[in-house]
Design a protein around this motif. Sequence first.
Motif, PDB file in Angstrom:
ATOM      1  N   LEU A   6      35.046  32.283  38.894  1.00  0.00           N
ATOM      2  CA  LEU A   6      34.518  33.279  37.789  1.00  0.00           C
ATOM      3  C   LEU A   6      32.936  32.446  36.356  1.00  0.00           C
ATOM      4  O   LEU A   6      33.045  34.063  35.891  1.00  0.00           O
ATOM      5  CB  LEU A   6      35.789  33.134  37.023  1.00  0.00           C
ATOM      6  N   GLN A   7      33.214  31.491  36.518  1.00  0.00           N
ATOM      7  CA  GLN A   7      31.663  31.511  35.425  1.00  0.00           C
ATOM      8  C   GLN A   7      30.504  31.399  36.019  1.00  0.00           C
ATOM      9  O   GLN A   7      29.509  32.063  35.393  1.00  0.00           O
ATOM     10  CB  GLN A   7      31.679  29.760  35.020  1.00  0.00           C
ATOM     11  N   GLU A   8      30.576  31.308  37.808  1.00  0.00           N
ATOM     12  CA  GLU A   8      29.489  32.056  38.598  1.00  0.00           C
ATOM     13  C   GLU A   8      29.058  33.757  38.146  1.00  0.00           C
ATOM     14  O   GLU A   8      28.075  34.209  37.852  1.00  0.00           O
ATOM     15  CB  GLU A   8      29.122  31.734  39.679  1.00  0.00           C
ATOM     16  N   TYR A   9      30.442  34.711  38.163  1.00  0.00           N
ATOM     17  CA  TYR A   9      30.382  35.263  37.867  1.00  0.00           C
ATOM     18  C   TYR A   9      29.502  36.074  37.087  1.00  0.00           C
ATOM     19  O   TYR A   9      29.119  36.917  37.090  1.00  0.00           O
ATOM     20  CB  TYR A   9      31.501  35.857  38.956  1.00  0.00           C
ATOM     21  N   TYR A  10      30.176  35.649  35.745  1.00  0.00           N
ATOM     22  CA  TYR A  10      30.637  35.772  34.858  1.00  0.00           C
ATOM     23  C   TYR A  10      28.124  35.422  34.522  1.00  0.00           C
ATOM     24  O   TYR A  10      27.853  36.715  33.874  1.00  0.00           O
ATOM     25  CB  TYR A  10      31.110  35.177  33.815  1.00  0.00           C
ATOM     26  N   LEU A  55      35.953  40.365  42.273  1.00  0.00           N
ATOM     27  CA  LEU A  55      36.734  39.551  40.786  1.00  0.00           C
ATOM     28  C   LEU A  55      38.260  39.147  41.657  1.00  0.00           C
ATOM     29  O   LEU A  55      38.385  37.336  41.111  1.00  0.00           O
ATOM     30  CB  LEU A  55      36.631  40.847  39.833  1.00  0.00           C
ATOM     31  N   ALA A  56      38.658  40.281  42.527  1.00  0.00           N
ATOM     32  CA  ALA A  56      40.073  39.864  43.203  1.00  0.00           C
ATOM     33  C   ALA A  56      39.922  38.340  43.871  1.00  0.00           C
ATOM     34  O   ALA A  56      40.838  37.631  43.748  1.00  0.00           O
ATOM     35  CB  ALA A  56      40.373  41.629  43.686  1.00  0.00           C
ATOM     36  N   GLU A  57      38.857  38.885  44.714  1.00  0.00           N
ATOM     37  CA  GLU A  57      38.504  37.900  45.734  1.00  0.00           C
ATOM     38  C   GLU A  57      38.145  35.842  44.796  1.00  0.00           C
ATOM     39  O   GLU A  57      39.071  35.828  46.052  1.00  0.00           O
ATOM     40  CB  GLU A  57      37.008  38.003  46.200  1.00  0.00           C
ATOM     41  N   ILE A  58      37.619  36.212  43.857  1.00  0.00           N
ATOM     42  CA  ILE A  58      37.225  35.001  43.251  1.00  0.00           C
ATOM     43  C   ILE A  58      38.724  34.441  42.487  1.00  0.00           C
ATOM     44  O   ILE A  58      39.196  33.250  42.341  1.00  0.00           O
ATOM     45  CB  ILE A  58      36.547  35.114  42.032  1.00  0.00           C
ATOM     46  N   LEU A  59      39.241  35.451  42.515  1.00  0.00           N
ATOM     47  CA  LEU A  59      40.816  34.727  41.574  1.00  0.00           C
ATOM     48  C   LEU A  59      41.741  34.269  42.487  1.00  0.00           C
ATOM     49  O   LEU A  59      43.345  33.866  42.033  1.00  0.00           O
ATOM     50  CB  LEU A  59      40.795  35.660  40.436  1.00  0.00           C
ATOM     51  N   LYS A  60      42.044  34.468  43.661  1.00  0.00           N
ATOM     52  CA  LYS A  60      42.689  34.303  44.830  1.00  0.00           C
ATOM     53  C   LYS A  60      42.430  33.166  45.170  1.00  0.00           C
ATOM     54  O   LYS A  60      43.495  31.936  45.686  1.00  0.00           O
ATOM     55  CB  LYS A  60      42.233  35.009  46.244  1.00  0.00           C
ATOM     56  N   ASP A  61      41.212  31.883  44.312  1.00  0.00           N
ATOM     57  CA  ASP A  61      40.898  30.442  44.119  1.00  0.00           C
ATOM     58  C   ASP A  61      42.149  29.958  43.551  1.00  0.00           C
ATOM     59  O   ASP A  61      43.198  30.417  43.162  1.00  0.00           O
ATOM     60  CB  ASP A  61      40.214  30.416  43.422  1.00  0.00           C
ATOM     61  N   GLU A  62      42.749  28.536  44.128  1.00  0.00           N
ATOM     62  CA  GLU A  62      44.403  28.141  44.116  1.00  0.00           C
ATOM     63  C   GLU A  62      44.241  27.995  43.172  1.00  0.00           C
ATOM     64  O   GLU A  62      45.125  27.464  42.167  1.00  0.00           O
ATOM     65  CB  GLU A  62      44.901  27.562  45.412  1.00  0.00           C
ATOM     66  N   LYS A  63      43.092  27.436  42.415  1.00  0.00           N
ATOM     67  CA  LYS A  63      42.592  27.159  40.990  1.00  0.00           C
ATOM     68  C   LYS A  63      43.168  27.652  39.953  1.00  0.00           C
ATOM     69  O   LYS A  63      43.418  27.655  38.742  1.00  0.00           O
ATOM     70  CB  LYS A  63      41.892  26.370  40.630  1.00  0.00           C
ATOM     71  N   TYR A  64      43.639  29.338  39.992  1.00  0.00           N
ATOM     72  CA  TYR A  64      43.515  30.226  39.169  1.00  0.00           C
ATOM     73  C   TYR A  64      45.481  30.115  39.618  1.00  0.00           C
ATOM     74  O   TYR A  64      45.323  31.019  40.705  1.00  0.00           O
ATOM     75  CB  TYR A  64      43.373  31.217  39.450  1.00  0.00           C
ATOM     76  N   GLN A  65      46.105  29.839  38.686  1.00  0.00           N
ATOM     77  CA  GLN A  65      47.129  30.297  38.644  1.00  0.00           C
ATOM     78  C   GLN A  65      47.627  31.047  37.937  1.00  0.00           C
ATOM     79  O   GLN A  65      47.188  32.062  36.920  1.00  0.00           O
ATOM     80  CB  GLN A  65      47.828  28.998  38.060  1.00  0.00           C
ATOM     81  N   LEU A  66      48.153  32.277  38.822  1.00  0.00           N
ATOM     82  CA  LEU A  66      48.900  33.818  38.409  1.00  0.00           C
ATOM     83  C   LEU A  66      50.077  33.493  37.286  1.00  0.00           C
ATOM     84  O   LEU A  66      51.361  32.471  37.871  1.00  0.00           O
ATOM     85  CB  LEU A  66      49.202  34.358  39.243  1.00  0.00           C
TER      86      LEU A  66
END
Length: 181
Positions: free
Chosen positions: A25-29, A89-100
């Motif tokens: 997410l940081q890289e995307y930003y 963005l949806a793909e980035i947020l699939k990373d396990e470090k981002y907890q829903l």
Amino acid sequence: MKVIKILSLALAATAFVSCANEASLQEYYVENQQDNKFIAVDIPTSMFTNTEELDETQKETLETVKKINVLALPVKDSKEEYEIEKARLAEILKDEKYQLLMRYGSNTRKAEIYFTGNEDAIDEIIVYGYDDTKGVGVARVLGEDMNPQKLMEFMKSLDKGDIDVAGLKGISGMLQTEIEK
């Protein structure tokens, strides 16, 4: 035997490289904050409120929040570009470090809240959302050892009007004006 070792090393190297290539997410930003199609705003916590009006618990809670980054792409002319960025963005947020933490919305409008860190000491809260008529965006609340319970109590104080957030009203108006352009 030697071939198996070489294959194992090759597979391990491939796995390492592919993990390193995943976008964060940081890289995307950073990649999109200078792009004129996006609206990018960095909000320091000093914009939230006059800290003199806060009690000790509220001050301690606010001190765990360092800043908020907002990145948004209005739909404007390009529905295709909106769909691409929404998918990225949806793909980035699939990373396990981002907890829903929470999800709500419908087919044309959605918001999701994620966090990083552990449940007792959150390092980042991410709010991702889209609206097919307005655009897509992500907000990152960056902090250190943020306590979710105390943050919720702090947010309730904002809702009740116990805390003056005049600084945020100007930012909200600015974002709305940019989206309407």
